[in-house]
Scaffold this motif. Sequence first.
Motif, PDB file in Angstrom:
ATOM      1  N   ILE A 101      14.600  -6.375 -25.240  1.00 10.09           N
ATOM      2  CA  ILE A 101      13.402  -6.141 -24.889  1.00 10.09           C
ATOM      3  C   ILE A 101      12.750  -8.145 -25.274  1.00 10.09           C
ATOM      4  O   ILE A 101      12.324  -8.615 -25.781  1.00 10.09           O
ATOM      5  N   VAL A 102      11.547  -8.408 -23.933  1.00  6.79           N
ATOM      6  CA  VAL A 102      11.286  -9.099 -24.213  1.00  6.79           C
ATOM      7  C   VAL A 102      10.012  -8.155 -24.080  1.00  6.79           C
ATOM      8  O   VAL A 102       9.327  -7.681 -22.889  1.00  6.79           O
ATOM      9  N   VAL A 131      11.390  -7.265 -30.586  1.00 11.69           N
ATOM     10  CA  VAL A 131      11.674  -7.889 -29.193  1.00 11.69           C
ATOM     11  C   VAL A 131      12.281  -9.116 -29.636  1.00 11.69           C
ATOM     12  O   VAL A 131      12.522  -9.920 -30.762  1.00 11.69           O
ATOM     13  N   ASP A 132      13.047  -9.560 -28.772  1.00 14.96           N
ATOM     14  CA  ASP A 132      13.462 -11.326 -28.619  1.00 14.96           C
ATOM     15  C   ASP A 132      12.752 -12.075 -28.978  1.00 14.96           C
ATOM     16  O   ASP A 132      13.034 -12.847 -28.761  1.00 14.96           O
ATOM     17  N   ALA A 133      12.330 -11.644 -27.956  1.00 18.19           N
ATOM     18  CA  ALA A 133      10.357 -12.763 -27.202  1.00 18.19           C
ATOM     19  C   ALA A 133       9.486 -12.006 -26.891  1.00 18.19           C
ATOM     20  O   ALA A 133       9.200 -11.104 -26.571  1.00 18.19           O
ATOM     21  N   LEU A 134       8.601 -13.071 -26.851  1.00 21.31           N
ATOM     22  CA  LEU A 134       6.759 -12.521 -26.756  1.00 21.31           C
ATOM     23  C   LEU A 134       6.505 -13.139 -25.970  1.00 21.31           C
ATOM     24  O   LEU A 134       6.702 -14.317 -26.198  1.00 21.31           O
ATOM     25  N   VAL A 135       6.104 -12.616 -24.693  1.00 23.07           N
ATOM     26  CA  VAL A 135       5.248 -13.278 -23.633  1.00 23.07           C
ATOM     27  C   VAL A 135       3.793 -13.410 -23.827  1.00 23.07           C
ATOM     28  O   VAL A 135       3.300 -12.007 -24.046  1.00 23.07           O
ATOM     29  N   ALA A 136       2.854 -14.363 -23.553  1.00 18.02           N
ATOM     30  CA  ALA A 136       1.008 -14.279 -24.099  1.00 18.02           C
ATOM     31  C   ALA A 136       0.147 -14.147 -22.996  1.00 18.02           C
ATOM     32  O   ALA A 136       0.766 -15.427 -22.182  1.00 18.02           O
ATOM     33  N   ALA A 140       8.726 -14.983 -38.378  1.00 20.84           N
ATOM     34  CA  ALA A 140       9.996 -13.675 -38.417  1.00 20.84           C
ATOM     35  C   ALA A 140      11.032 -14.408 -37.146  1.00 20.84           C
ATOM     36  O   ALA A 140      11.805 -13.538 -36.707  1.00 20.84           O
ATOM     37  N   GLY A 141      10.593 -15.176 -37.151  1.00 15.51           N
ATOM     38  CA  GLY A 141      12.301 -15.989 -35.714  1.00 15.51           C
ATOM     39  C   GLY A 141      11.860 -15.795 -34.404  1.00 15.51           C
ATOM     40  O   GLY A 141      12.695 -15.350 -33.749  1.00 15.51           O
ATOM     41  N   LEU A 142      10.633 -15.308 -34.107  1.00 16.84           N
ATOM     42  CA  LEU A 142      10.641 -14.957 -32.525  1.00 16.84           C
ATOM     43  C   LEU A 142       9.984 -15.606 -31.746  1.00 16.84           C
ATOM     44  O   LEU A 142       8.777 -16.345 -31.179  1.00 16.84           O
ATOM     45  N   PRO A 143      10.492 -15.853 -30.588  1.00 16.80           N
ATOM     46  CA  PRO A 143      10.349 -17.132 -29.197  1.00 16.80           C
ATOM     47  C   PRO A 143       8.687 -16.553 -28.832  1.00 16.80           C
ATOM     48  O   PRO A 143       9.372 -15.615 -28.385  1.00 16.80           O
ATOM     49  N   GLU A 189      12.277 -20.543 -19.803  1.00 15.32           N
ATOM     50  CA  GLU A 189      12.039 -20.546 -21.100  1.00 15.32           C
ATOM     51  C   GLU A 189      11.966 -19.846 -22.350  1.00 15.32           C
ATOM     52  O   GLU A 189      12.652 -20.582 -23.388  1.00 15.32           O
ATOM     53  N   ILE A 190      12.094 -18.967 -21.560  1.00 12.52           N
ATOM     54  CA  ILE A 190      12.366 -17.250 -23.200  1.00 12.52           C
ATOM     55  C   ILE A 190      14.009 -17.614 -23.061  1.00 12.52           C
ATOM     56  O   ILE A 190      14.421 -17.455 -24.792  1.00 12.52           O
TER      57      ILE A 190
END
Length: 347
Positions: A64-65, A119-124, A140-143, A304-305
Amino acid sequence: MARKVTSLDVARAAGVSQSAVSRVFTEGASVSPAMETRVRKAAEALGYRPNVLARSLITGRSRIVGVVVAYLDNPFFAEAVERLSHALQAEGYHLLMFTVGNSDADLDRVVGELMDYQVDALVAASINLSGELVERCAAAGLPVVLFNRGIAGSGLSAITSDNRTGAGRVARFLAQGGHARIAHISGWQGSSTGRDRLDGFRAGLAEAGQDLLAAPDGMYRRDTAAEVARDLMARSDPPDAIFVGNDYMALAVMDTLRHDLGLSIPGDVSVVGYDDIAPAAWPTYDLTTLRQPARRMVAATVAEILALIASPDRHPQRTEIDGPLVVRGSARIPDDWPAMAPAEGRA
């Protein structure tokens, strides 16, 4: 209400162990074709669906992103989020979207909730993350990937259109159209996109030997853009062309000029926007605008994610993607300007 079906129920119905059921529904796990057929047949008969969130506790991957957006009023973001969802699904991921208010407290709360969902990654998307939030995500190791926004010194990957180049192209177009008093209703100057478009537009005018008449901040708000448009036209030297920082504001500016002030577009004043949202092409507006290449921006964001998830130590990337000026009827067209028919589809 019926009791929720569990993997143990499926195991009993199929006559196999619970671990066998788990292997059948775990991508890449070793299981015989006969076993898989028995388990899936039993699961279908019982209406069983595996618990993805529970599995993520074991695998460390939720697939989940998380996506955080400030607002969806601007159709550009609605389109971009839809494209992002489809692109992520094609890679086996799903999108979990949160909207956030303007305060740091709201953003802090939302990012914390996204972390709770593992979530595996975050898009802002067009969000300014504070240094503290960036550090929390890193710890937290969150890309994190920024979409349509850059934050200097953040150390985060960012995907944007080439705002300076695009705004400079608009400046040259208006200057070559013979306009002498050119104004800019900018996007929020607290954002990199607003500042970059203003800088690029001012530089483009300077190259053409012109000064920028005025550059009030429209704040990316329709009501604010309409108000500052009235102020501009009330000047003793009103502009004969206005570049507006995005289409969402530009449509409001056009409505104000025509319906409130009784002006002709482009007879009295030319208007150019930025984004190329769908309503820009409607006959009512027929807006000349710099197209943000949403499809390519989304593709670069997803790439990139995935790269950051696969390689957490990857060096952050800043990607700027140029888009075309789509010439329509809201601005005077220079005699020597190349014919630029809008390309099919929305790049």
